[in-house]
Write a protein that holds these residues in place. Structure first.
Motif, mmCIF file in Angstrom:
data_model
loop_
_atom_site.group_PDB
_atom_site.id
_atom_site.type_symbol
_atom_site.label_atom_id
_atom_site.label_comp_id
_atom_site.label_asym_id
_atom_site.label_seq_id
_atom_site.Cartn_x
_atom_site.Cartn_y
_atom_site.Cartn_z
ATOM 1 N N ARG A 335 -0.769 25.462 5.776
ATOM 2 C CA ARG A 335 -0.503 24.251 6.217
ATOM 3 C C ARG A 335 0.893 23.587 6.773
ATOM 4 N N PHE A 336 1.866 24.384 6.196
ATOM 5 C CA PHE A 336 3.366 24.017 6.291
ATOM 6 C C PHE A 336 3.773 25.000 7.379
ATOM 7 N N ARG A 337 4.276 24.488 8.387
ATOM 8 C CA ARG A 337 4.904 25.074 9.417
ATOM 9 C C ARG A 337 6.162 25.978 9.178
ATOM 10 N N ARG A 338 6.290 27.066 9.778
ATOM 11 C CA ARG A 338 7.373 27.815 9.615
ATOM 12 C C ARG A 338 8.884 27.261 10.270
ATOM 13 N N ALA A 339 9.953 27.250 9.518
ATOM 14 C CA ALA A 339 11.174 26.595 10.203
ATOM 15 C C ALA A 339 11.385 27.509 11.350
ATOM 16 N N THR A 340 12.167 26.858 12.366
ATOM 17 C CA THR A 340 12.547 27.979 13.505
ATOM 18 C C THR A 340 14.119 28.162 12.950
ATOM 19 N N ALA A 341 14.573 29.058 13.920
ATOM 20 C CA ALA A 341 15.956 29.738 13.677
ATOM 21 C C ALA A 341 17.133 28.746 13.842
ATOM 22 N N GLN A 342 16.720 27.783 14.835
ATOM 23 C CA GLN A 342 17.486 26.517 15.310
ATOM 24 C C GLN A 342 17.803 25.621 14.229
ATOM 25 N N GLU A 343 16.465 25.464 13.468
ATOM 26 C CA GLU A 343 16.625 24.516 12.459
ATOM 27 C C GLU A 343 17.411 24.940 11.096
ATOM 28 N N LEU A 344 17.323 26.140 10.865
ATOM 29 C CA LEU A 344 18.096 26.711 9.682
ATOM 30 C C LEU A 344 19.459 26.734 10.031
ATOM 31 N N SER A 345 19.637 27.183 11.215
ATOM 32 C CA SER A 345 21.145 27.122 11.576
ATOM 33 C C SER A 345 21.862 25.904 11.476
ATOM 34 N N THR A 346 21.199 24.851 11.808
ATOM 35 C CA THR A 346 21.850 23.333 11.682
ATOM 36 C C THR A 346 21.810 22.790 10.526
ATOM 37 N N LEU A 347 20.641 23.299 9.600
ATOM 38 C CA LEU A 347 20.823 22.931 8.309
ATOM 39 C C LEU A 347 21.636 23.188 7.426
ATOM 40 N N GLU A 348 21.999 24.608 7.270
ATOM 41 C CA GLU A 348 23.051 25.097 6.482
ATOM 42 C C GLU A 348 22.659 24.490 4.738
#
Length: 395
Positions: A335-348
């Motif tokens: 039910r939960f989508r995977r986080a994209t690489a761009q989201e993870l890089s901006t999240l920090e």
């Protein structure tokens, strides 16, 4: 008039070519069908022609090479009566669906006591595992070792000795309390003399047993040229060693640890579940080809025991249980989508559950990021977000 005659001639030629192609395909289909019968004749030869010529491995190689070709050729050029047979088979299946369901219900009710006995047998984990290992080792002994009558027993003994050594080394590596004394209570400093003496004796006994065991292995493999009836081949050692490593409890606990060291993000922290499925699947796959080989060598009782214990009981219960746990875990995360690489890089940011860095993550409907394994553990206790404590609402 000339144009009309030319059109008539072209129509006749096209219709003749179509008729000729259909007739040609029918001829090819009949030829393929006859050739298939010829190639299947060795299976019906008395006492197995392929086994008599080159042994069970020639039969296995012949099967892997010939049967796929025959199936694909008959699929590409089906005879005219193939669709009729398939239509009749579907009609018969529809008519027998209701009686078959009733018969299956009766068989299921009759099989229920046997099913309970199988589950009780599997609960005795050490006994059920040892019996399955002994059956596979005996089958490999009969098929792959021609003059070693006790090779299976010697192999199982050596593998168990290695397992004991691995367990002892693992206990030493994970041991935290090296004190030889036992206190009266957890927070007391008063030594319990009897328990301390017992602990010291047990630890020294384990150490001496380990040293004697390793010395015995080195003497047997180094100084001796081999035991009297111990003549394993390379293929025998590969099959039995693989089966033992994937069925013994000690190694089943070690494989997820080794896989976790690789830090494969695709597994999302479910190394234990994946290792369980892979181990049960490979052990079942090892047992399956041994059955026809034993049947060709007229080892009917051993073939039946492997079918029932190693394939049906272990495959149906243990492999089925491992697949169910993996599918359940994957279903809870689907039910939960995977986080994209761009989201993870901006999240920090770090995971709020384990406080570890996130190279891969799952995103909740409330836009919070968690490790997949951490989120799965939270879902086992609550259906709310660990941060904002909101219920998950999916669109």
């Amino acid at each position: 008039m000339g144009m009309i005659s030319r059109v008539r001639g072209r129509i006749r030629s096209d219709s003749f070519s179509k008729f000729h192609s259909i007739k040609s395909e029918d001829k090819i289909a009949n030829i393929v069908w006859l050739i298939s019968i010829v190639f299947l004749l060795p299976y019906w030869a008395p006492r197995g022609l392929l086994v008599a010529l080159g042994g069970a491995w020639l039969m296995a190689a012949y099967t892997c090479l010939v049967l796929p070709l025959l199936i694909s050729a008959n699929y590409r050029y089906p005879a005219r009566w193939y669709p009729a047979v398939a239509k009749v088979a579907r009609k018969v299946a529809r008519r027998l669906r209701a009686p078959t369901a009733r018969v299956l219900r009766v068989l299921k009710a009759a099989y229920a006591p046997i099913d309970r006995a199988e589950k009780l047998f599997l609960q005795m984990n050490n006994l059920s595992t040892m019996i399955s290992q002994l059956l596979i080792f005996t089958a490999c002994d009969r098929l792959l070792v021609f003059r070693g009558r006790l090779t299976c027993l010697y192999s199982l003994m050596f593998y168990n000795v290695i397992t004991y050594s691995v367990n002892y080394v693992r206990e030493i590596c994970t041991k935290e309390d090296w004190s030889p004394y036992v206190n009266v209570t957890r927070h007391s400093r008063v030594k319990h003399l009897a328990m301390s003496a017992t602990k010291i004796v047990l630890e020294w006994t384990k150490a001496v047993t380990f040293i004697v065991t390793m010395t015995f292995i080195l003497l047997t493999l180094g100084l001796e040229q081999g035991l009297e009836h111990f003549r394993p081949t390379a293929l025998y050692t590969t099959i039995t060693g693989t089966y033992y490593l994937l069925s013994e409890k000690t190694f089943l606990e070690l494989w997820p640890i080794a896989l976790s060291a690789l830090k494969l993000e695709r597994l999302e922290g479910m190394e234990t579940l994946y290792c369980g499925v892979w181990a049960r699947g490979i052990t079942t796959a090892i047992a399956v080809p041994l059955v026809p080989m034993l049947a060709w060598n007229e080892r009917w009782r051993l073939a039946f025991l492997i079918i029932y214990i190693c394939i049906i009981v272990h495959g149906r219960h243990r492999l089925g249980e491992a697949l169910f746990k993996l599918n359940e875990a994957q279903g809870s995360l689907a039910r939960f989508r995977r986080a994209t690489a761009q989201e993870l890089s901006t999240l920090e940011d770090v995971c709020a559950v384990c406080l570890g860095t996130m190279k891969s993550a799952r995103v909740t409907p409330c836009a919070h990021f968690f490790h997949a394994d951490c989120l799965r553990k939270c879902l086992a206790t609550s259906d709310r977000c660990p941060i904002c404590v909101r219920e998950y609402v999916f669109c």
